[in-house]
Design an enzyme around this catalytic site. Structure first.
Site, PDB file in Angstrom:
ATOM      1  N   ARG A  19       2.224  -1.083 -47.964  1.00 30.95           N
ATOM      2  CA  ARG A  19       2.498  -2.476 -48.333  1.00 30.95           C
ATOM      3  C   ARG A  19       1.558  -3.438 -47.605  1.00 30.95           C
ATOM      4  NH1 ARG A  19       8.827  -3.541 -47.535  1.00 30.95           N
ATOM      5  NH2 ARG A  19       8.226  -3.428 -45.333  1.00 30.95           N
ATOM      6  N   TYR A  33      14.107 -12.570 -40.517  1.00 29.14           N
ATOM      7  CA  TYR A  33      13.063 -12.070 -39.595  1.00 29.14           C
ATOM      8  C   TYR A  33      11.763 -11.690 -40.286  1.00 29.14           C
ATOM      9  CZ  TYR A  33      15.594  -7.698 -40.813  1.00 29.14           C
ATOM     10  OH  TYR A  33      16.234  -6.686 -41.462  1.00 29.14           O
ATOM     11  N   LYS A  34      11.717 -11.836 -41.614  1.00 32.85           N
ATOM     12  CA  LYS A  34      10.488 -11.487 -42.338  1.00 32.85           C
ATOM     13  C   LYS A  34       9.657 -12.761 -42.529  1.00 32.85           C
ATOM     14  CE  LYS A  34      13.080  -7.910 -44.802  1.00 32.85           C
ATOM     15  NZ  LYS A  34      12.452  -6.715 -44.259  1.00 32.85           N
ATOM     16  N   ASP A  92      19.889 -10.569 -53.147  1.00 30.03           N
ATOM     17  CA  ASP A  92      19.298 -10.326 -51.828  1.00 30.03           C
ATOM     18  C   ASP A  92      17.900 -10.948 -51.843  1.00 30.03           C
ATOM     19  OD1 ASP A  92      18.006  -9.327 -49.566  1.00 30.03           O
ATOM     20  OD2 ASP A  92      19.100  -7.419 -49.623  1.00 30.03           O
ATOM     21  N   PHE A 108      17.355  -1.826 -51.992  1.00 32.35           N
ATOM     22  CA  PHE A 108      17.167  -1.485 -50.581  1.00 32.35           C
ATOM     23  C   PHE A 108      18.366  -0.638 -50.116  1.00 32.35           C
ATOM     24  CE2 PHE A 108      17.158  -2.179 -46.003  1.00 32.35           C
ATOM     25  CZ  PHE A 108      15.833  -1.906 -45.720  1.00 32.35           C
TER      26      PHE A 108
HETATM   27  C1  PLP Z   1      15.965  -6.184 -49.179  1.00 32.53           C
HETATM   28  C2  PLP Z   1      16.540  -5.980 -47.821  1.00 32.53           C
HETATM   29  N1  PLP Z   1      17.851  -6.173 -47.618  1.00 32.53           N
HETATM   30  C3  PLP Z   1      18.416  -5.987 -46.405  1.00 32.53           C
HETATM   31  C4  PLP Z   1      17.661  -5.580 -45.324  1.00 32.53           C
HETATM   32  C5  PLP Z   1      18.317  -5.300 -44.003  1.00 32.53           C
HETATM   33  O1  PLP Z   1      18.919  -6.421 -43.498  1.00 32.53           O
HETATM   34  P1  PLP Z   1      19.685  -6.399 -42.084  1.00 32.53           P
HETATM   35  O2  PLP Z   1      18.927  -5.519 -41.182  1.00 32.53           O
HETATM   36  O3  PLP Z   1      19.662  -7.851 -41.667  1.00 32.53           O
HETATM   37  O4  PLP Z   1      21.060  -5.930 -42.342  1.00 32.53           O
HETATM   38  C6  PLP Z   1      16.291  -5.401 -45.481  1.00 32.53           C
HETATM   39  C7  PLP Z   1      15.472  -4.975 -44.323  1.00 32.53           C
HETATM   40  O5  PLP Z   1      14.304  -4.739 -44.385  1.00 32.53           O
HETATM   41  C8  PLP Z   1      15.722  -5.600 -46.758  1.00 32.53           C
HETATM   42  O6  PLP Z   1      14.408  -5.390 -46.949  1.00 32.53           O
END
Ligand code: PLP
Length: 405
Positions: free
Chosen positions: A364, A219-220, A194, A129
């Site tokens: 998705r 939040y997911k 992650d 990501f």
């Molecule tokens: C795999 C992954 N890591 C990190 C994040 C972003 O996290 P944050 O916005 O809490 O920093 C996302 C957001 O979609 C994500 O999909």
């Protein structure tokens, strides 16, 4: 039971051990929501939880609520509840900051720890990501280290940490966390996982798998609200060893002693930075109520069954499935790869099926068994078939992209 017709999906819903969970969420029934891998819907208790904090604790108790309403303990009590969902014994998870900030804290800690042994590299993959790549770059830059994009195979005696997403956000590919962690330990490196696309979606056993460090969004799949504070996991054995370089007063052993010298808190609290966002923690508490008593094995079984239904119907439409076909290698989503992906996602949205698009060509379909029924998945595929039959994905309006795709 083969899910080959709408009646068979209705029968599966009637027998679903998770069916009761639907009423724990505010879903409107007018749309089929398959974007809970991006933003989960609100738990039914969220509104009251926020009201209670604002009206009773903030307005009513004012400053006394830090003591009387237990505000100080919230990040850790809720952290333990998230811990239960990811296989972490109490005292190893805190809810704080964003995933990006937490990842920075943990990667910086591994670089500082590795320095004595000449371990200066963070290893990851170029399809991780983007925030993970940016954060790894920044941490390495600050520590005079490097980022290598060679993946787990590149871990060696110069590696401070391997950092990977357990489930790939584009394709849903899921990695073998236990095996990769063990192999990295064999080379003396730590691993920072992650879990944004696996927490609340697949069974996890962080303690059992010997995981060192992890971060993830709430939040997911965890349904804690847009921009809700993230979680970090630091295995108990690392807590006295690693330092927090986003060092703030809430990571101090006694924040309210106001000492000019920093003494790290014992335990997970040392990975806190500033004042916890109490209002943002209210929906986290509501979400944890919604998760109570839910078996992750049931979640996974339903998720896999829905994924198989989706794959079968996507195949029948002649579209390309971008997700792994083996359930063991696939997380909680099915992705379609199509040059017309953006139009497909928008036309589906207009047809009442909410999905999302990730460039360059991925649509998705997120699978969230607490509030997604088998018939919803079936109907979503009917929607996809209708969009394609009508050519609605080729509408000129989709030439212009929304800011959030
Ligand atoms: C795999 C992954 N890591 C990190 C994040 C972003 O996290 P944050 O916005 O809490 O920093 C996302 C957001 O979609 C994500 O999909």
């Amino acid at each position: 039971m083969a899910l080959t017709s709408r009646p068979s999906c209705e029968a599966a819903d009637a027998a679903d051990p998770l069916a009761h969970a639907l009423e724990r969420f505010l879903v409107d029934g007018a749309r089929i929501y398959m974007d809970g891998n991006s933003l989960g819907p609100p738990p039914a208790a969220a509104l009251d939880a926020v009201t209670k904090v604002v009206r009773d604790q903030w307005r009513g108790g004012l400053i006394s609520s830090w003591n009387r309403a237990g505000w100080l303990d919230q990040p850790f009590l809720l952290g333990d509840q998230v811990g239960e969902l990811i296989g972490a014994a109490p005292g190893q998870v805190a809810i704080c900051d964003s995933t990006s900030v937490n990842l920075f804290k943990l990667l910086a800690a591994t670089l500082a720890h590795g320095r004595a042994e000449g371990r200066r590299a963070i290893v990851t993959t170029d399809d991780n990501f983007p925030t993970d790549l940016y954060v790894a770059g920044a941490a390495a830059e600050l520590a005079g280290g490097t980022v290598l994009l060679s993946g787990a195979a590149g871990v060696d005696s110069g590696t401070a940490a391997l950092t990977l997403s357990h489930v790939d956000y584009r394709t849903g590919r899921m990695l073998d966390m236990a095996a990769i962690t063990a192999a990295s330990h064999g080379a003396g490196a730590m691993v920072v996982w992650d879990l944004s696309h696996s927490a609340g979606a697949v069974p996890l056993a962080l303690d059992e798998w010997g995981v060192d460090l992890a971060v993830g969004c709430t939040y997911k799949f965890l349904n804690c609200g847009p921009g809700a504070p993230a979680f970090l996991y630091v295995a108990r054995r690392w807590q006295p060893v690693l330092a927090n370089f986003v060092r703030g007063w809430f990571g101090h052993a006694d924040p309210f002693a106001f000492s000019p010298a920093f003494t790290p808190a014992p335990g997970i609290a040392r990975f806190m930075s500033g004042t916890p966002g109490i209002i943002g923690l209210a929906p986290v508490a509501a979400a944890m109520e919604a998760w109570s008593g839910v078996s992750m094995a049931d979640v996974r079984a339903k998720s896999v069954a829905i994924a198989e239904l989706l794959i079968e119907r996507i195949d029948a439409l002649g579209l390309e499935v971008a997700s792994p076909r083996a359930a063991a290698e696939r997380g909680p989503q099915v992705s379609v790869r199509s040059a017309e992906g953006y139009g497909l996602s928008r036309a589906l949205g207009e047809a009442g099926v909410v999905v999302d698009f990730r460039p360059p060509d991925i649509v998705r379909f997120g699978i969230t068994p607490l509030y997604l029924r088998f018939v919803d998945a079936w109907d979503a595929m009917d929607g996809l078939a209708s969009v394609i039959a009508a050519g609605a994905h080729r509408d000129a309006r989709w030439a212009e992209r929304a800011r959030v795709p």
